[in-house]
Motif scaffolding. Sequence first.
Motif, mmCIF file in Angstrom:
data_model
loop_
_atom_site.group_PDB
_atom_site.id
_atom_site.type_symbol
_atom_site.label_atom_id
_atom_site.label_comp_id
_atom_site.label_asym_id
_atom_site.label_seq_id
_atom_site.Cartn_x
_atom_site.Cartn_y
_atom_site.Cartn_z
ATOM 1 N N ALA A 1 0.792 -1.308 0.119
ATOM 2 C CA ALA A 1 0.186 0.091 -0.139
ATOM 3 C C ALA A 1 0.914 1.322 -0.023
ATOM 4 N N TYR A 2 1.930 1.143 -0.649
ATOM 5 C CA TYR A 2 2.867 2.440 -0.957
ATOM 6 C C TYR A 2 2.071 3.150 -1.832
ATOM 7 N N ASP A 3 2.298 4.616 -1.650
ATOM 8 C CA ASP A 3 1.857 5.501 -2.511
ATOM 9 C C ASP A 3 2.703 5.551 -3.763
ATOM 10 N N ALA A 4 2.532 6.256 -4.843
ATOM 11 C CA ALA A 4 3.556 6.129 -6.053
ATOM 12 C C ALA A 4 4.734 6.815 -5.662
ATOM 13 N N ALA A 5 4.756 7.944 -5.018
ATOM 14 C CA ALA A 5 5.768 8.606 -4.519
ATOM 15 C C ALA A 5 6.617 8.179 -3.795
ATOM 16 N N THR A 6 6.197 7.451 -2.776
ATOM 17 C CA THR A 6 7.093 6.739 -1.447
ATOM 18 C C THR A 6 7.846 5.566 -2.318
ATOM 19 N N ALA A 7 7.102 4.854 -3.418
ATOM 20 C CA ALA A 7 7.437 3.632 -4.081
ATOM 21 C C ALA A 7 8.528 4.245 -4.942
ATOM 22 N N ALA A 8 8.598 5.177 -5.760
ATOM 23 C CA ALA A 8 9.521 5.601 -6.671
ATOM 24 C C ALA A 8 10.714 5.829 -5.980
ATOM 25 N N GLN A 9 10.555 6.719 -4.767
ATOM 26 C CA GLN A 9 11.704 6.903 -3.887
ATOM 27 C C GLN A 9 12.408 5.624 -3.469
ATOM 28 N N HIS A 10 11.774 4.748 -3.057
ATOM 29 C CA HIS A 10 12.305 3.232 -2.429
ATOM 30 C C HIS A 10 13.141 2.625 -3.660
ATOM 31 N N VAL A 11 12.650 2.852 -4.578
ATOM 32 C CA VAL A 11 13.427 2.138 -5.925
ATOM 33 C C VAL A 11 14.465 2.924 -6.668
ATOM 34 N N GLY A 12 14.731 4.256 -6.232
ATOM 35 C CA GLY A 12 15.793 4.845 -6.663
ATOM 36 C C GLY A 12 15.499 5.962 -7.768
ATOM 37 N N TYR A 13 14.092 6.404 -7.949
ATOM 38 C CA TYR A 13 13.696 7.766 -8.637
ATOM 39 C C TYR A 13 13.671 8.682 -7.712
ATOM 40 N N ASP A 14 14.416 9.671 -8.661
ATOM 41 C CA ASP A 14 14.490 11.061 -7.751
ATOM 42 C C ASP A 14 13.630 11.807 -8.395
ATOM 43 N N SER A 15 12.875 11.643 -9.653
ATOM 44 C CA SER A 15 11.789 12.499 -10.130
ATOM 45 C C SER A 15 10.352 11.624 -10.338
#
Length: 301
Positions: A254-268
């Motif tokens: 149940a991660y939100d998209a921004a948290t998931a993005a940051q977790h896998v290495g996306y800065d943007s």
Amino acid sequence: MPQLDELAAIVAQNTRDDGIFDTDIPRLSLIRFSTTTQPLQTLQHPALCIIVQGSKQVMLADEIYVYGPARHLVVSVDLPVSSQIIEASPDKPYLCIRLDLDLPALGTMIMEVAPPAAEPAGICSKAICLAETSPQFLESALRLLRLLDSPDDIAYLAPLAERELMYRLLRGPQAHKVRRMLMPDSRLQQVNRAIAWIRQHYAAPFSIEQLAAEARMSPSSLHQHFRDVTAMSPLQYQKQLRLQEARRLILANAYDAATAAQHVGYDSPSQFSREYRRLFGAPPIQDVTRLKQEPGRYVEA
């Protein structure tokens, strides 16, 4: 081939519902689905897949592999693929046998079992191959699956039956390709070292020079052979791993998209959303909502 009917009966008997089922035989799973499915992007681990009823399509980058009861699929490294059941019905469900490969044991067998005739020219170097399924190959698979009816025999006889099946693999029509895929000093094994490193560090940036050192290859050789093996560049491979892990985090945790993005290495976040949509066909929240509403249509099969 009558062996297919018996194999289908065993798989059906041990899979009353749709899904993927572990068995008492180590690394052996049985798969059943009574409808076709939508494409699902997943990480395919090294395995032998034998379809005994129905058919399936596997896509690696822009290469498509379609197979059914007359063929079987072998994958020798972790590959991000898109898979889809394309032939199945309630009366005649898709039935498949998946044996996760014991690569060290198979590598030892390669050194022990003499290869068949002279190697043909122009063997593809991909870490995935399709082969025709012979009656002898199916007989070996039958000996393994019949043990499901005699669980007391599994501990002793299953390793022997599996070894026979692997022997058939190493003596079959794709034997030279399978051998090339698994020889310890092959280019594929060097690429596999790079794959293992990317999987361990998928959320971190890296340079081709750094990855080449891990694989013990030159940067130019790594780039060429990595694409030969996986049909994608190292950075494309990393991107697929990142996006698949982000999807899992959003769906399961149940991660939100921004948290998931940051977790896998996306800065943007915007770049993440754009690349997520390109791979999965919809923005993160819409994609996950679709998966939850129709779970049977999006399965690893």
